[in-house]
Design an enzyme around this catalytic site. Structure first.
Site, short mmCIF file in Angstrom:
data_model
loop_
_atom_site.label_atom_id
_atom_site.label_comp_id
_atom_site.label_asym_id
_atom_site.label_seq_id
_atom_site.Cartn_x
_atom_site.Cartn_y
_atom_site.Cartn_z
N ASP A 11 43.77 44.25 38.79
CA ASP A 11 43.69 42.90 38.32
C ASP A 11 45.11 42.53 37.52
OD1 ASP A 11 42.38 40.32 37.72
OD2 ASP A 11 42.21 41.06 35.66
N SER A 12 45.12 41.23 36.90
CA SER A 12 46.27 40.88 36.28
C SER A 12 46.43 41.59 35.18
CB SER A 12 46.43 39.43 36.26
OG SER A 12 45.24 38.84 35.54
N TYR A 43 48.37 35.57 36.30
CA TYR A 43 48.77 35.40 37.52
C TYR A 43 48.66 34.17 38.02
CZ TYR A 43 49.22 40.53 39.04
OH TYR A 43 49.61 41.74 39.28
N GLY A 44 47.56 33.16 37.51
CA GLY A 44 47.10 32.01 38.02
C GLY A 44 48.08 30.80 38.11
N CYS A 74 40.70 40.46 41.57
CA CYS A 74 41.41 39.36 41.22
C CYS A 74 41.44 38.43 42.42
CB CYS A 74 42.70 39.74 40.71
SG CYS A 74 43.80 38.50 40.30
N ASN A 75 40.66 37.09 41.90
CA ASN A 75 40.55 36.18 42.77
C ASN A 75 42.08 35.63 43.21
OD1 ASN A 75 37.71 35.84 41.41
ND2 ASN A 75 37.63 34.86 43.21
N THR A 76 42.84 35.47 42.28
CA THR A 76 44.20 34.98 42.60
C THR A 76 44.98 35.90 43.45
OG1 THR A 76 43.97 34.00 40.41
CG2 THR A 76 46.24 34.17 41.23
N GLU A 153 42.33 37.22 27.34
CA GLU A 153 43.15 38.33 26.99
C GLU A 153 43.59 38.64 25.65
OE1 GLU A 153 44.93 40.65 29.00
OE2 GLU A 153 43.88 40.10 30.79
N CYS A 185 37.07 33.60 38.74
CA CYS A 185 38.16 34.24 38.27
C CYS A 185 37.39 35.54 37.65
CB CYS A 185 38.98 33.46 37.41
SG CYS A 185 39.88 34.53 36.31
N THR A 186 37.74 36.57 37.87
CA THR A 186 37.17 37.96 37.27
C THR A 186 37.21 38.13 35.79
OG1 THR A 186 38.99 39.27 37.57
CG2 THR A 186 37.39 39.18 39.48
N HIS A 187 38.12 37.19 35.04
CA HIS A 187 38.24 37.13 33.62
C HIS A 187 37.06 36.49 32.97
CE1 HIS A 187 42.38 38.69 33.79
NE2 HIS A 187 42.42 38.68 32.36
N1 DGL Z 1 41.31 37.88 36.98
C1 DGL Z 1 42.18 36.92 37.81
C2 DGL Z 1 41.30 36.18 38.89
O1 DGL Z 1 40.43 36.62 39.32
C3 DGL Z 1 43.40 36.50 37.44
C4 DGL Z 1 43.52 35.57 36.37
C5 DGL Z 1 45.16 35.32 35.89
O2 DGL Z 1 45.79 36.27 35.80
O3 DGL Z 1 45.64 34.22 36.06
O4 DGL Z 1 41.84 35.11 39.18
#
Ligand code: DGL
Length: 279
Positions: A11-12, A43-44, A74-76, A153, A185-187
């Protein structure tokens, strides 16, 4: 055939740990190797080609550590990189994330569901295709959440500013009568208690992590590469960001305080274990 090689997960940042946690619960005999790209989070707001470059570098790194399967937690990154990586590396089994619009659309009674995700995910072709395939006749309100990953984060899980941000996105959705909310988003599952407090019991909050863990289990069985039943699983982590806060985060998420090592980027596409000390 039993296979004790690890499952690579990335993930990011710390978000994919919510997926790692679900995989550990479902598959306690598996060894997990987690990579958080703290050097490049979030990453978004980045372009798809940039995220693809990072994802390719991390995948190579996880494969160099003998990963038998790569989970893009990570979805992104899944939206930007899953299809191109599958094409480039047809021999590698990948499991990626997709916004859980399907279960939301299946269970809604009001016919209106919400999705929280990053800017890149809500703008992606993958998102369009998920809505097209699974949400015919259902209104899908998509909401990008710029800044939320950075707050998570920083560890601001319950801070008044985080709550204010979330209220700003969720209250208009509630006014439109959503009864399901997808965490795209996994966060975001890290702030699930706060989200649930805001939306109340009438809105079902959906985190796809348990479904991803089931998918991982299925792929391992299909490939005959599950760990033996008497194996001791575990979690080892790499981060390209600061190591100490990462370790604290594992603790806060109820994960074993694993071995956390520092990884360093060489340019934008290759990552290796750091040779000099970084904390
Ligand atoms: N956890 C991420 C996701 O699922 C990344 C979010 C990010 O880094 O912006 O999209």
């Amino acid at each position: 055939m039993a296979d004790t090689r690890p499952i690579g997960i990335f993930d990011s940042g710390i978000g994919g740990l919510t997926v790692a946690r679900a995989i550990r619960q479902a598959l306690p005999t598996e060894r997990l190797l987690y990579f958080g790209d703290g050097a490049h989070v979030p990453y978004g707001p980045r372009s798809a080609s940039e995220v693809l470059g990072f994802s390719a570098g991390i995948t190579e790194f996880l494969l160099a550590q003998e990963s038998k399967l790569v989970v893009i937690a990570c979805n992104t990154a899944s939206a930007a990189a899953l299809a191109p990586l599958r094409e480039r590396m047809p021999h590698v089994p990948f499991v990626g994330m997709e916004p859980a619009v399907k279960p939301a659309a299946e269970h809604t009674r009001t016919g209106v569901v919400g999705v929280l995700a990053t800017v890149a995910t809500v703008q992606s072709a993958v998102f369009e295709s998920v809505v097209e395939r699974f949400a015919q006749g259902v209104e899908v309100i998509r909401q990008a959440c710029p800044g939320l990953v950075a707050r998570i984060e920083e560890g601001a899980f319950e801070a008044p500013e985080t709550e204010e941000m979330l209220r700003g996105w969720l209250e208009p959705m509630m006014a439109r009568n959503i009864d399901a909310l997808v965490l795209g988003c996994t966060h975001y599952p890290i702030v699930r208690p706060l989200i649930e407090r805001i939306v109340g019991p009438g809105v079902r909050v959906i985190d796809p992590a348990p479904a991803i863990a089931r998918r991982v289990e299925k792929v391992l069985h299909m490939n005959g590469s599950a760990a033996p039943p008497d194996a001791t699983g575990g979690l080892a982590c790499w981060t390209s960001g600061p190591v100490v806060p990462f370790r604290l985060m594992l603790q806060r998420l109820g994960l074993p305080v694993a071995d956390v090592r520092a990884a360093c980027w060489q340019g934008d596409t290759r990552v290796t274990p750091c040779t000099s000390l970084r904390t």
